[in-house]
Design an enzyme around this catalytic site. Structure first.
Site, PDB file in Angstrom:
ATOM      1  N   CYS A 139      59.849  43.486  13.659  1.00 57.08           N
ATOM      2  CA  CYS A 139      59.353  43.960  12.612  1.00 57.08           C
ATOM      3  C   CYS A 139      59.534  44.154  11.127  1.00 57.08           C
ATOM      4  O   CYS A 139      60.871  45.090  11.178  1.00 57.08           O
ATOM      5  CB  CYS A 139      58.129  44.791  13.272  1.00 57.08           C
ATOM      6  SG  CYS A 139      56.687  45.477  11.963  1.00 57.08           S
ATOM      7  N   ASN A 204      59.468  36.940  14.449  1.00 56.54           N
ATOM      8  CA  ASN A 204      58.779  37.398  14.066  1.00 56.54           C
ATOM      9  C   ASN A 204      58.095  37.100  12.466  1.00 56.54           C
ATOM     10  O   ASN A 204      58.828  35.869  11.967  1.00 56.54           O
ATOM     11  CB  ASN A 204      59.579  38.977  14.531  1.00 56.54           C
ATOM     12  CG  ASN A 204      58.453  39.943  14.657  1.00 56.54           C
ATOM     13  OD1 ASN A 204      56.706  40.220  13.893  1.00 56.54           O
ATOM     14  ND2 ASN A 204      58.748  40.420  15.266  1.00 56.54           N
ATOM     15  N   THR A 205      57.382  38.044  11.624  1.00 67.11           N
ATOM     16  CA  THR A 205      57.228  38.433  10.252  1.00 67.11           C
ATOM     17  C   THR A 205      58.355  37.996   9.499  1.00 67.11           C
ATOM     18  O   THR A 205      59.694  38.675  10.338  1.00 67.11           O
ATOM     19  CB  THR A 205      56.363  38.844  10.031  1.00 67.11           C
ATOM     20  OG1 THR A 205      56.770  39.952  10.681  1.00 67.11           O
ATOM     21  CG2 THR A 205      54.717  38.510  11.273  1.00 67.11           C
ATOM     22  N   CYS A 346      45.546   2.102  -0.316  1.00 66.69           N
ATOM     23  CA  CYS A 346      45.707   2.486  -1.658  1.00 66.69           C
ATOM     24  C   CYS A 346      44.458   2.817  -1.742  1.00 66.69           C
ATOM     25  O   CYS A 346      43.639   2.029  -2.381  1.00 66.69           O
ATOM     26  CB  CYS A 346      46.238   1.737  -1.970  1.00 66.69           C
ATOM     27  SG  CYS A 346      46.737   2.603  -3.985  1.00 66.69           S
ATOM     28  N   CYS A 352      51.611   9.099  -6.512  1.00 65.01           N
ATOM     29  CA  CYS A 352      52.842   8.669  -5.688  1.00 65.01           C
ATOM     30  C   CYS A 352      54.036   8.182  -7.059  1.00 65.01           C
ATOM     31  O   CYS A 352      54.625   7.605  -7.746  1.00 65.01           O
ATOM     32  CB  CYS A 352      53.230   6.925  -5.115  1.00 65.01           C
ATOM     33  SG  CYS A 352      51.988   5.361  -6.240  1.00 65.01           S
ATOM     34  N   CYS A 356      57.683  10.033  -8.748  1.00 64.24           N
ATOM     35  CA  CYS A 356      58.449   9.101  -8.722  1.00 64.24           C
ATOM     36  C   CYS A 356      59.581   8.466  -9.922  1.00 64.24           C
ATOM     37  O   CYS A 356      59.941   8.958 -10.312  1.00 64.24           O
ATOM     38  CB  CYS A 356      58.125   7.188  -7.491  1.00 64.24           C
ATOM     39  SG  CYS A 356      59.956   6.815  -8.020  1.00 64.24           S
ATOM     40  N   CYS A 382      63.519   8.273  -0.632  1.00 62.98           N
ATOM     41  CA  CYS A 382      63.545   9.516  -0.865  1.00 62.98           C
ATOM     42  C   CYS A 382      62.336  10.165   0.131  1.00 62.98           C
ATOM     43  O   CYS A 382      61.751  10.765   0.358  1.00 62.98           O
ATOM     44  CB  CYS A 382      63.152   9.905  -2.184  1.00 62.98           C
ATOM     45  SG  CYS A 382      62.031   9.634  -3.221  1.00 62.98           S
ATOM     46  N   CYS A 385      57.032   9.827  -1.853  1.00 60.61           N
ATOM     47  CA  CYS A 385      55.520   9.213  -2.293  1.00 60.61           C
ATOM     48  C   CYS A 385      54.976   8.731  -0.999  1.00 60.61           C
ATOM     49  O   CYS A 385      53.888   9.228  -1.443  1.00 60.61           O
ATOM     50  CB  CYS A 385      56.024   7.385  -2.692  1.00 60.61           C
ATOM     51  SG  CYS A 385      57.301   6.912  -1.623  1.00 60.61           S
ATOM     52  N   CYS A 389      50.799  11.210  -1.553  1.00 59.62           N
ATOM     53  CA  CYS A 389      49.934  10.260  -0.857  1.00 59.62           C
ATOM     54  C   CYS A 389      48.879  10.506  -0.250  1.00 59.62           C
ATOM     55  O   CYS A 389      49.320  11.210   0.333  1.00 59.62           O
ATOM     56  CB  CYS A 389      51.095   8.506  -0.681  1.00 59.62           C
ATOM     57  SG  CYS A 389      48.944   7.635  -0.172  1.00 59.62           S
TER      58      CYS A 389
HETATM   59  C1  LIG Z   1      48.990  41.912  12.188  1.00 56.44           C
HETATM   60  C2  LIG Z   1      50.464  41.171  12.834  1.00 56.44           C
HETATM   61  C3  LIG Z   1      50.711  42.407  13.549  1.00 56.44           C
HETATM   62  C4  LIG Z   1      52.057  42.238  14.500  1.00 56.44           C
HETATM   63  N1  LIG Z   1      51.961  42.794  15.365  1.00 56.44           N
HETATM   64  C5  LIG Z   1      53.138  42.763  15.354  1.00 56.44           C
HETATM   65  C6  LIG Z   1      54.010  43.695  16.950  1.00 56.44           C
HETATM   66  O1  LIG Z   1      53.700  44.296  17.184  1.00 56.44           O
HETATM   67  N2  LIG Z   1      54.596  43.105  17.250  1.00 56.44           N
HETATM   68  C7  LIG Z   1      55.656  42.093  17.374  1.00 56.44           C
HETATM   69  O2  LIG Z   1      56.510  41.227  18.407  1.00 56.44           O
HETATM   70  N3  LIG Z   1      54.705  41.728  16.505  1.00 56.44           N
HETATM   71  C8  LIG Z   1      54.156  41.342  15.861  1.00 56.44           C
HETATM   72  N4  LIG Z   1      53.475  40.786  14.683  1.00 56.44           N
HETATM   73  C9  LIG Z   1      54.231  39.545  15.126  1.00 56.44           C
HETATM   74  C10 LIG Z   1      53.711  38.015  15.283  1.00 56.44           C
HETATM   75  O3  LIG Z   1      53.708  38.521  16.680  1.00 56.44           O
HETATM   76  C11 LIG Z   1      53.725  37.144  15.316  1.00 56.44           C
HETATM   77  O4  LIG Z   1      55.499  36.965  15.610  1.00 56.44           O
HETATM   78  C12 LIG Z   1      54.039  35.965  13.844  1.00 56.44           C
HETATM   79  O5  LIG Z   1      52.704  36.532  13.607  1.00 56.44           O
HETATM   80  C13 LIG Z   1      54.410  34.800  14.132  1.00 56.44           C
HETATM   81  O6  LIG Z   1      53.889  33.764  15.063  1.00 56.44           O
HETATM   82  P1  LIG Z   1      52.200  33.049  14.291  1.00 56.44           P
HETATM   83  O7  LIG Z   1      52.575  32.355  12.425  1.00 56.44           O
HETATM   84  O8  LIG Z   1      52.308  32.666  14.729  1.00 56.44           O
HETATM   85  O9  LIG Z   1      51.269  34.270  13.666  1.00 56.44           O
HETATM   86  C14 LIG Z   1      52.658  40.969  13.824  1.00 56.44           C
HETATM   87  C15 LIG Z   1      51.857  39.601  13.074  1.00 56.44           C
HETATM   88  C16 LIG Z   1      50.823  40.287  12.417  1.00 56.44           C
HETATM   89  C17 LIG Z   1      50.160  39.188  11.567  1.00 56.44           C
HETATM   90  S1  SF4 Z   2      49.677   8.314  -4.180  1.00 55.28           S
HETATM   91 FE1  SF4 Z   2      48.921   6.310  -2.427  1.00 55.28          FE
HETATM   92  S2  SF4 Z   2      46.853   5.912  -2.720  1.00 55.28           S
HETATM   93 FE2  SF4 Z   2      47.428   6.933  -4.306  1.00 55.28          FE
HETATM   94  S3  SF4 Z   2      48.209   5.123  -5.727  1.00 55.28           S
HETATM   95 FE3  SF4 Z   2      50.406   5.645  -4.135  1.00 55.28          FE
HETATM   96  S4  SF4 Z   2      50.215   4.497  -2.863  1.00 55.28           S
HETATM   97 FE4  SF4 Z   2      47.544   4.867  -3.955  1.00 55.28          FE
END
Ligand SMILES: Cc1cc2nc3c(=O)[nH]c(=O)nc-3n(C[C@H](O)[C@H](O)[C@H](O)COP(=O)(O)O)c2cc1C
Ligand code: SF4
Ligand SMILES: Cc1cc2nc3c(=O)[nH]c(=O)nc-3n(C[C@H](O)[C@H](O)[C@H](O)COP(=O)(O)OP(=O)(O)OC[C@H]3O[C@@H](n4cnc5c(N)ncnc54)[C@H](O)[C@@H]3O)c2cc1C
Ligand code: SF4
Ligand code: SF4
Lengths: 432, 440
Positions: A139, A204-205, A346, A352, A356, A382, A385, A389
């Protein structure tokens, strides 16, 4: 229907979809409804040490970013660990596990970084009949300032030490939850392994500010005119999480260490990608918080259809892509592709071309009547595009067969050769 | 031969051959992959979704749309068929503007609902084209059920029973199975013989035998069916047609719209179908609209629907009415037929009062080489001994009739709208109840 039964470090669940420790798992009411909806397991919302419960803010906890049509792409929160009394949580965990024996029940823990605190909490959770513990070293807000959470997770020695205590004072399987707020995920993962962790879970976050209120001049979520950084999660973090999972899965020191993949899992496809890159199961938070518990039904039907179509067992998928996750220097420099625009699909938007012409290799031609075609003698393949698209699969990359002429370089497509043997590489080793 | 829309009388081949092709083609073509993705992306995955509540068969709409969005239309199809085995036909014929799509929250938000019907077709087509049948039969129960009527109600009932392991025999009076899917639905909604292909696909479950050309009351007696089977389900639809009760009704240019439509559905070369230059359709429902639109598509010059009440009372939806108007059909409201004459119909304007409808002395006459009656169907040939309610077989919430061992559903049974999707629901639910009572 493929068999999705999962066995993660000896913990069985009917499918590999667990809810991550977070609000969806913070009480009996939620968890039972999640199980009814089909979730295979939960990691209960992180418990703290006995004593006066944690206090949360009473203003907004979440910030977000959106894509088109206000689709939630990233969520940021400043919530702390559980703010309910420890005894209440323990009682509920026990009740739920008794009733839902086939589901995985993991208890997430975060207590001060001293041996007595860990010893005490492990004793307290002993008779809940939970299947394992997850150590929340992740956390990034609030708790970190109190020397817990990511403050521990950022110091490999602490991770190792605490993990050791946990393995010493508890028989339960131990999952160490890692923070992505580090320059490399490997040292924390190695430390967990050294400490005796049965598995790691990540991510985690991520520390974040999602937006700024331009009238109040404060980051959001804003509490009385001030904001603090939060933890970022949701679809936007998936690429970061996938890379970290894959790095642990392939590194020789951490290879084989079971991984619970977390971060932006929203569909069966996301889950399958985590599994292919080495996760033994996945945990989900934001998708459930955005769409509700029912979302798991799509994950179940999708993963099982995929496995059926591939004629693979769940265990065959786990880690299947890891051997193909290599360092850049091992990529085949004699592999040549060219973008090809399918004129039937297209819609002539010109995106694209703009991409490009303005920012890449001037390899798309635009005719008077807005027909867009790729110039093979300019296209470096690369993929920009393809990515800009708006029509899925309208531009595709076609591989030139061996011996074909690459009109851009004037050379014929040759055999596999990578940077390590390339003539331009001063450190190249002569090919045998 | 060079007939044209202007040729007097009732004649065939009013249009060039190619026109029939395009006129009777799919009126709402299937979504392609890209269109389906974009359409699916608009769904919010609502909680306790209003669209799902509005669907008579309670299809889990948000789930199936999400399954399309994540690239698994096969799983989406399974979600649909779990609730509605005729989900393919329903996707084509449901008046979605009065059902799921009317309830969609994006209809409220932007006046543009998620295209549920078309997405449903995308998913179900994916599976049906491959000939995959996603259900297996349970172990045989040794019980046997007679289903009378192979329309949507009977077929849905038979499939659910077969899936539960019962043996099912479906009897139908007509030469082909499908009921109004085969003989009634507008041809541009069910193209390429879809109704017949759907029946064939549905039967892949196994355990269902269809006996066509067997009419209850003519070839079969209810008492015999009760003896030879453990339960009987009646899904015989509405075989009768209401009368105009106007002089001249029995002239030979006056026809039941349903008979005209049924002949049209069974004719593969539409250029052989004779149609009037001036066609008048009397009625205000889906049948009236379908008869009128298809008359126009066959090359009639002037087609007029005349309905005796106000527009809002027409049971054809606003969408159907627009469709008629777009096809060039004129709709006259508040007028009732007074007399059918040679080459014309005389109408009188009506007035609606709280107590009912009255006919005024104001009259007008429409030219008419051909007149179609579409003022509603009625139950005909219901077996003796069953209690009726509002002219239909009285059933309770489980589809049980007043006689133990006999269930009924679909148009012939009381309650519910007369729609394909409602018939499917009633057939399915009766099967569940039959199963429960046979296994009790
Ligand atoms: C509101 C909120 C509260 C969280 N509280 C905890 C927590 O108490 N303990 C923990 O390990 N992770 C906590 N997390 C992290 C989540 O368990 C998880 O690791 C994270 O959100 C990434 O997963 P996701 O993209 O599916 O949300 C929390 C996340 C959110 C959004
Ligand atoms: S981005 Fe996709 S849909 Fe748009 S002109 Fe190029 S090929 Fe056509
Ligand atoms: C012209 C027309 C257009 C329509 N368009 C639509 C539409 O676009 N969308 C929509 O949702 N609904 C539409 N409907 C309504 C819909 O077709 C019916 O609600 C639905 O078919 C009812 O299904 P059912 O199984 O109850 O009866 P039916 O489909 O009528 O099937 C009854 C079956 O029972 C058989 N049968 C009858 N009597 C006997 C007997 N004595 N012995 C043996 N078999 C017997 C019949 O041959 C028939 O096969 C339309 C109806 C008509 C007439
Ligand atoms: S069956 Fe008909 S009402 Fe139900 S979801 Fe499908 S199209 Fe809508
Ligand atoms: S109401 Fe509309 S947006 Fe909501 S789940 Fe149904 S189709 Fe999707």
């Amino acid at each position: 229907m493929a068999d999705l039964t999962s066995n993660f470090i000896g913990i069985k669940s009917p499918n590999p979809f667990w809810l991550a420790s977070a609000p969806p798992t913070d009480k009996k009411y939620n968890v039972e409804r999640a199980f009814e909806a089909g979730w295979g397991g939960v990691v209960w919302k992180t418990l703290g040490a006995e004593g006066p419960p944690i206090v949360n803010v009473s203003g907004p906890r979440y910030g977000a970013i959106w894509g088109a049509d206000r689709r939630l792409l990233g969520l940021n929160n400043i919530e702390l660990i559980t703010d309910r009394p420890l005894e209440v949580n323990l009682q509920e965990i026990k009740e739920v596990k008794r009733k839902w024996k086939d589901r995985a029940m993991i208890i997430s823990l975060m207590v001060p970084c001293d041996e007595d605190s860990w010893k005490a909490i492990l004793k307290q959770i002993e008779d809940t009949e939970a299947d394992g513990v997850e150590l929340n070293f992740g956390c990034p807000h609030g708790m970190a300032e109190r020397g817990m959470g990511s403050a521990v997770g950022q110091v490999p020695e602490y991770i190792e030490m605490v993990t050791r205590w946990v393995k010493q004072y508890s028989r339960m399987p131990c999952i160490v939850k890692l923070t992505p707020n580090v320059t490399s995920i490997l040292p924390p993962a190695m430390a967990a392994k050294r400490g005796g962790a049965d598995a790691v879970s990540l991510i985690n976050t991520i520390k974040s500010i999602t937006n700024v209120d331009l009238d109040a001049f404060s980051p959001f979520p804003m509490i009385d005119g001030k904001g603090s950084h939060g933890g970022y999660c949701g679809p936007a973090v998936k690429p970061i999480a996938l890379n970290m999972v894959a790095e642990i899965a392939r590194h020789e020191e951490t290879r084989g260490l079971p991984i619970s993949g977390i971060g932006g899992v929203t569909t069966w496809h996301d889950a399958a990608e985590f599994l292919a890159l080495g996760a033994g199961n996945v945990q989900v938070c934001s998708a459930a918080m955005t769409y509700g518990f029912k979302i798991v039904q799509e994950m179940i039907s999708g993963l099982s259809q995929y496995l059926d179509e591939k004629e693979m067992a769940l265990s065959d998928l786990i880690g299947r892509a890891v051997p193909n996750f290599v360092e850049w220097q091992h990529l085949n420099l004699n592999y040549v592709t060219k973008a090809v625009i399918n004129q039937d699909d297209c819609i002539k938007c010109g995106r694209c071309y703009a991409a490009c012409e303005d920012t890449s290799h001037q390899a798309i031609a635009m005719s008077e009547d807005r027909t867009f075609t790729v110039k093979d003698d300019e296209c470096v393949a690369c993929n920009l595009c393809v990515n800009v698209c708006p029509v899925d699969n309208c531009i595709t990359m076609q591989t030139l067969p061996k011996g074909a002429l690459d009109e851009r370089t004037g050379r014929k497509v040759g055999n596999y050769a990578n940077w390590t043997t390339h003539p331009n590489n001063p450190g190249a080793v002569a090919a045998e | 031969m060079s007939n044209s829309p202007l040729t007097p009388g009732i004649v065939a081949a009013r249009l060039p051959a190619a026109a029939y092709q395009s006129n009777f083609a799919d009126h709402e073509p299937a979504l392609d992959r890209h269109e389906a993705r974009v359409a699916a992306d608009r769904c919010y995955f609502c909680h306790d979704a209003p669209c799902m509540t509005a669907c008579p068969t309670s299809i889990d709409v948000p789930l199936f749309i999400r399954q399309i969005a994540t690239g698994t239309p096969e799983a989406a199809a399974k979600t649909i068929f779990d609730q509605n085995i005729l989900g393919g036909m329903c996707a084509r014929v449901c008046p979605t503007e009065q059902l799921c799509e009317e309830a969609c929250v994006r209809e409220a938000a932007e006046g543009k609902p998620v295209e549920i019907g078309r997405l449903q077709r995308f998913a179900t087509d994916t599976v049906m084209v491959k000939g995959v049948h996603p259900f297996k039969r349970a172990k045989p129960t040794g019980k046997s059920v007679a289903v009378v009527g192979a329309g949507p109600a009977g077929l849905a009932c038979a499939h659910r029973l077969a899936m539960k392991g019962h043996d099912v025999v479906v009897y139908d009076a007509r030469p082909k199975a499908g009921g109004l899917n085969e003989y009634g639905i507008a041809s541009y909604k069910s193209t390429n013989d879809f109704a017949a292909r759907e029946v064939e696909w549905l039967l892949k479950i196994g355990g269902i035998r269809i006996e066509t050309g067997k009419a209850l009351g003519r070839d079969l007696a209810l008492a015999d069916l009760q003896k030879s089977h453990d339960a009987v389900f009646l899904g015989i639809g509405l075989g009768g047609v209401n009368a105009l009760r106007a002089p001249g009704e029995d002239m030979k240019n006056v026809r039941n719209a349903v008979d005209f439509i049924s002949e049209l559905r069974q004719t593969s070369d539409k250029s052989t179908l004779p149609i009037g230059r001036d066609v008048v359709v009397i009625g205000g429902g889906m049948t009236a609209v379908d008869a009128a639109v298809q008359s126009k598509l066959l090359g009639a010059e002037n087609v007029t629907i005349v309905y005796r009440r106000g527009q809002e009372k027409m049971s054809a939806s606003g969408y159907e009415q627009d469709h008629a108007a777009q096809a060039g059909v004129r709709i006259i409201i508040h007028a009732a037929p007074v007399a059918v004459q040679d080459g014309a119909v005389e109408f009188a304007y009506t007035e609606e009062w709280p107590k009912g409808l009255t006919v005024t002395s104001q009259t007008f006459t429409l030219k008419a080489d051909q007149v179609f009656k579409a003022i509603g169907q009625t139950l005909s040939g219901a077996p003796e001994g069953l209690k009726l309610e509002g002219g239909k077989i009285a059933v309770d919430g489980h589809g049980r009739s007043s006689v133990p061992g006999i269930w009924a559903g679909g148009d012939c049974a009381s309650g519910g709208d007369d729609l394909t999707v409602t018939a499917v629901k009633e057939g399915r639910d009766a099967a569940e109840d039959i199963h429960a009572s046979l296994m009790a």
